[in-house]
Design an enzyme around this catalytic site. Structure first.
Site, PDB file in Angstrom:
ATOM      1  CD  GLU A  11      28.426  55.355  32.834  1.00  0.00           C
ATOM      2  OE1 GLU A  11      29.401  54.608  33.040  1.00  0.00           O
ATOM      3  OE2 GLU A  11      27.242  54.945  32.894  1.00  0.00           O
ATOM      4  N   GLY A  77      36.238  49.596  35.850  1.00  0.00           N
ATOM      5  CA  GLY A  77      37.421  49.404  36.683  1.00  0.00           C
ATOM      6  C   GLY A  77      38.463  48.640  35.887  1.00  0.00           C
ATOM      7  CG  MET A 172      28.624  47.133  37.816  1.00  0.00           C
ATOM      8  SD  MET A 172      28.178  48.095  39.279  1.00  0.00           S
ATOM      9  CE  MET A 172      26.873  47.088  39.975  1.00  0.00           C
ATOM     10  CD  GLU A 173      25.920  49.195  33.931  1.00  0.00           C
ATOM     11  OE1 GLU A 173      27.052  49.458  33.448  1.00  0.00           O
ATOM     12  OE2 GLU A 173      25.613  49.435  35.112  1.00  0.00           O
ATOM     13  CG  ASP A 196      37.229  52.043  39.600  1.00  0.00           C
ATOM     14  OD1 ASP A 196      36.211  52.528  39.072  1.00  0.00           O
ATOM     15  OD2 ASP A 196      37.415  50.824  39.726  1.00  0.00           O
TER      16      ASP A 196
HETATM   17  N1  ADE Z   1      32.432  50.747  36.967  1.00  0.00           N
HETATM   18  C1  ADE Z   1      33.466  51.572  37.236  1.00  0.00           C
HETATM   19  N2  ADE Z   1      34.307  51.011  38.113  1.00  0.00           N
HETATM   20  C2  ADE Z   1      33.797  49.797  38.430  1.00  0.00           C
HETATM   21  C3  ADE Z   1      34.202  48.774  39.301  1.00  0.00           C
HETATM   22  N3  ADE Z   1      35.317  48.866  40.040  1.00  0.00           N
HETATM   23  N4  ADE Z   1      33.417  47.674  39.394  1.00  0.00           N
HETATM   24  C4  ADE Z   1      32.283  47.575  38.650  1.00  0.00           C
HETATM   25  N5  ADE Z   1      31.855  48.530  37.831  1.00  0.00           N
HETATM   26  C5  ADE Z   1      32.597  49.637  37.709  1.00  0.00           C
END
Ligand code: ADE
Length: 228
Positions: A11, A77, A172-173, A196
Site C-alpha cells: 500500500e 472491502g 482494519m486500521e 474485494d
Molecule cells: N481490507 C481489504 N479488504 C478487507 C476486508 N474484506 N475486511 C477487512 N479489511 C480489508
C-alpha cells in the site's frame, strides 16, 4: 508536514517511489521515512495490520513529527453496491465495528472515555482528496468506513456492519488512526480503494486486486499532495 500511514508495504510502494531526499528513523519498531513529495514535506510509515499496530504508529508519528495532518492510504472491502473494485472512498467518519459493550447497555461501537461511536475526518482534507480522486477519472465517494481486527469475508458480517453503522467499506486500521488523531487533535483523513466485496469471494478478490487497488489509493494521495 503530512503524515502518511499504510498497513502493508504494497500500500506504500508507489508513494515511497515518489519520496525525494528520504531519511529513515526507527521508532517502536516502525520505520518512518521523511522527505518531500512534489516539494511538500511528508513522513511515511508502514504500520502493520490491525488496530494496535495502527495506533502505535499514529501516536509515534504525532509525538515525533507533529504533522499538520495524517492520511491513511490502502485497500478496503466494499459494503455497498456504490463501491466496486478499485473505486476509492475518502471516509467522512470512522467507526470501530468490533468495539462491543452492548451487554452493558452501550450502543454498538460506543467507545467509552471519549464517549463516541464515530470519529470524524478533517472535512477540508477529505474534500480535497475526493477532488483528487475524481480528477484522475477514478470513481470516488465519501462515507462511513468501519474498522475492526477482522478480515470481513462473510455476507452476514458484512450486512451487520453496514446495517449497524451505515458503513460503505471495511478495513482494519482507519478507525484506530482516527481515534488516536481525535484524542491528539490532529486532523486526519482515510483513503481506501476497494480490493474485494467483504463476502465469501473476498480472499480470491483480494489476492487478485489488492495491489492494483492500493496503487489507485496512492495515486489519488500523490495527486492530493501535488495540489496541497
Ligand atoms: N481490507 C481489504 N479488504 C478487507 C476486508 N474484506 N475486511 C477487512 N479489511 C480489508
Amino acid at each position: 508536514m503530512i503524515g502518511i500511514i499504510a498497513a502493508m508495504e504494497k500500500e506504500m510502494t508507489l508513494l515511497k517511489a515518489h519520496i525525494e531526499n528520504p531519511s529513515v528513523k526507527e521508532i517502536s519498531g516502525i520505520s518512518f521515512i521523511s522527505g518531500t513529495v512534489h516539494g511538500k514535506d511528508v513522513v511515511a510509515a508502514v504500520c502493520g495490520i490491525g488496530k494496535v499496530n495502527a495506533a502505535v504508529c499514529a501516536q509515534s508519528l504525532i509525538l515525533s513529527y507533529a504533522p499538520d495532518c495524517i492520511i491513511n492510504t490502502g485497500v478496503a472491502g466494499s459494503l455497498t453496491n456504490k463501491l466496486h473494485i478499485c473505486d476509492v472512498v475518502a471516509a467522512d467518519r470512522l467507526v470501530q465495528h468490533d468495539v462491543d459493550t452492548t451487554a452493558l447497555g452501550d450502543a454498538p461501537g460506543f467507545v467509552s472515555t471519549v464517549n463516541t461511536i464515530y470519529f470524524p475526518t478533517d472535512p477540508t482534507v477529505t474534500a480535497a482528496l475526493l477532488e483528487a480522486i475524481c480528477s484522475l477519472g477514478i470513481n470516488g465517494i465519501t462515507g462511513t468506513v468501519a474498522t475492526g481486527d477482522q478480515f470481513v469475508c462473510k455476507t452476514e458480517d458484512k450486512r451487520r456492519i453496514s446495517e449497524n453503522f451505515g458503513a460503505v467499506a471495511c478495513e482494519m486500521e482507519g478507525g484506530a488512526i482516527a481515534h488516536v488523531c481525535y484524542v491528539n487533535k490532529c486532523p486526519c483523513a482515510i483513503l481506501r480503494a476497494i480490493s474485494d466485496g467483504a463476502d465469501e469471494d473476498a480472499d480470491m478478490s483480494y489476492t487478485a486486486f489488492a495491489e492494483k487497488a492500493a496503487d489507485n489509493s496512492a495515486r489519488a494521495l500523490i495527486e492530493f499532495i501535488k495540489r496541497f
